[in-house]
Each structure stands twice: as C-alpha cells, then as structure tokens.
Design an enzyme around this catalytic site. Structure first.
Site, PDB file in Angstrom:
ATOM      1  N   ASP A  14      50.256  49.991   7.850  1.00 58.45           N
ATOM      2  CA  ASP A  14      48.946  50.598   7.388  1.00 58.45           C
ATOM      3  C   ASP A  14      47.937  49.777   6.814  1.00 58.45           C
ATOM      4  O   ASP A  14      48.353  48.483   6.723  1.00 58.45           O
ATOM      5  CB  ASP A  14      49.432  51.677   6.062  1.00 58.45           C
ATOM      6  CG  ASP A  14      48.179  52.446   5.684  1.00 58.45           C
ATOM      7  OD1 ASP A  14      47.301  52.928   6.472  1.00 58.45           O
ATOM      8  OD2 ASP A  14      48.083  52.831   4.373  1.00 58.45           O
ATOM      9  N   ASP A  16      44.462  50.264   4.713  1.00 55.10           N
ATOM     10  CA  ASP A  16      43.930  50.266   3.293  1.00 55.10           C
ATOM     11  C   ASP A  16      45.125  50.668   2.328  1.00 55.10           C
ATOM     12  O   ASP A  16      45.968  51.461   2.447  1.00 55.10           O
ATOM     13  CB  ASP A  16      43.175  51.538   3.170  1.00 55.10           C
ATOM     14  CG  ASP A  16      41.946  51.228   4.078  1.00 55.10           C
ATOM     15  OD1 ASP A  16      40.989  50.560   3.737  1.00 55.10           O
ATOM     16  OD2 ASP A  16      41.645  52.160   5.025  1.00 55.10           O
ATOM     17  N   ASP A 210      51.799  52.379   1.870  1.00 53.79           N
ATOM     18  CA  ASP A 210      51.696  52.298   0.539  1.00 53.79           C
ATOM     19  C   ASP A 210      51.684  53.794  -0.146  1.00 53.79           C
ATOM     20  O   ASP A 210      51.576  54.153  -1.290  1.00 53.79           O
ATOM     21  CB  ASP A 210      50.078  51.908   0.120  1.00 53.79           C
ATOM     22  CG  ASP A 210      49.081  52.836   0.575  1.00 53.79           C
ATOM     23  OD1 ASP A 210      48.931  53.011   1.747  1.00 53.79           O
ATOM     24  OD2 ASP A 210      48.114  53.051  -0.371  1.00 53.79           O
TER      25      ASP A 210
END
Length: 260
Positions: A14, A16, A210
């Site tokens: 990922d 961000d 995240d």
C-alpha cells in the site's frame, strides 16, 4: 503470527500509511524501495485512490524522495479497467471520475458515453456533481451495470474527511436499489489483477498494508503473506478486534527491509 513460507519473490505494498504520510516519506520507505530494486524483485505500489494516473503518483512519490517508476504503481482505476476489459472488452461506460479513471478506461479501449452505456463507473472525485449523480441514477435504472472503483466512504484532507467513492455510490444505490461491484480493496480482485500485471504467484507474494479491514483481509483472501505496519490507520491494540491475523505485525516499513 509467523509463517513457514519461503522469502517472497514478489511484493505488493500500500502507499499511504506505509510508504508516505501527509506527503512525506515514512522512515525506511526509501531503503525498502531501493532494496527491492537492488534485488530485482518485481513489485507494485497499490492505492485505492482513482483520481491520479500512475505518472501523477510517481511524481508525488518522487517529491517525497521515493523513486518508483510509473509502471510499478497499480491503482483501483487500473484494476477497474482491467476487470471491465476481461468482462466486456471494448465496451462503453458513463464515468464519474478524474483523469486516473478515464485514462485507464481509454487505454483498454473503452468508449465514454452518456447514451445507453454498458456500465456506469464511479470513482473518486475532488467534487461530485449532483447532475452527474442524477444521470448515473437514470442510466442504472435503464439497465446499465454499476461498478465502483473502491468502497472507501471518506478520504482525508487537511480540513478533515471528504466524501469519497463509497459515499457517492451509496446515493446511486439508495435511488436505484442497485449495489455496485467494488473492484478495489478489500476485494482481493485488485490483488489478483496486480499479480497478473507482474506475473506473480500467490504462494510467493507478500502484501504490506496499514489497514486490517482492507489491505490485510484482502491479502489473506488472495492467499498472500501479509504484513501490517503500524504507521497508518490500524493501531496495535486494534488488531485483536479482528477475527483474522496478518502473518506479522511490525512498527513500520523500516522493519520489512530485512525481509526482502
């Protein structure tokens, strides 16, 4: 939780919350990307954001000090275009979205139209038009199939949350009764299309994210090795609330460099 799998040959990560946060590179991100390139590992940086083209995102990452070629970026817009190309090659769509989505659809040979389209496709916008939403509602009621790039209901901004794709799609659903097919995370379809892009196999692919409810659950469902970093949305105390577990939980991307 750990696994007995061999070290991954292919990597999905990922963007961000893993590599960058608020426009700044997260410590360890540059080293991670450099290690992947040094070891000649095939990898893709993933994002549910459908606004930007890979070229736009590569430039954004470059400004943060991360050198990622545009061909190593996979967005929900690209995944959506890939999905539609397999389902209905050379089709037509009424599109509510920015350049990232319209460019991706053009590149697979789709025609943009508001007259009897095969699909209504909605992605993220900087501002949504009530007239465009109304047009989409009428086209879906007339039989167009309904696709959305991702289910995220909000996106962050310096002023606070903004309505995102999932929120706009919900308006169309409420007015038509039609549920969209969401292509982006947490649909593992996005990971499978990403793996196809780099000719990867699930048994030798790792996913870093995240968020437990998008990155990790989709990675598990796609059969990938999964690593949760704690630099984004999910905090350590949150993990135990979920009925599934990542392969490992680490503080940040800096802790993953040694695994490459």
């Amino acid at each position: 939780m750990t696994t007995d799998r061999d070290p991954p040959e292919f990597w999905l990560t990922d963007m961000d919350g893993v590599l960058v946060k608020e426009g700044e590179a997260i410590p360890g991100a540059a080293e991670f990307i450099a290690k992947l390139q040094e070891k000649k590992r095939r990898f893709l940086v993933l994002t549910n954001n459908s606004i930007y083209t890979p070229r736009d995102l590569a430039a954004r990452l470059e400004r943060a000090g991360l050198s990622v070629p545009e061909q190593s970026i996979w967005t929900s817009a690209l995944a959506t275009a890939s999905f539609l190309d397999t389902q209905h090659p050379g089709g037509s769509a009424y599109v509510i979205g920015e350049a990232g989505l319209t460019t991706a659809l053009h590149e697979v040979g789709y025609t943009m139209t508001d007259t009897n389209p095969d699909y209504v496709v909605i992605g993220e916008l900087r501002s949504y038009s009530f007239a465009a939403i109304t047009k989409a509602i009428r086209l879906v009621l007339d039989g167009a199939r309904f696709i959305a790039t991702n289910p995220d209901v909000t996106s962050p901004s310096p002023e606070g949350p903004l309505p995102a794709t999932g929120a706009a799609a919900a308006m169309i659903t409420k007015a038509t009764g039609a549920e969209p097919y969401f292509v982006g995370k947490p649909n593992p379809m996005m990971f499978r299309s990403a793996m196809n892009r780099i000719d990867a196999h699930a048994a030798s692919t790792a996913m870093i994210g995240d968020r437990m409810d998008t990155d990790i659950v989709a990675g598990i469902e796609a059969g990938l090795d999964t690593t949760l970093v704690l630099t984004g949305s999910t905090k350590k105390d949150d993990v135990k609330r979920f009925p599934y577990r990542p392969s490992r939980v680490v503080d940040s991307i800096a802790d993953v460099v040694e695994l490459v």
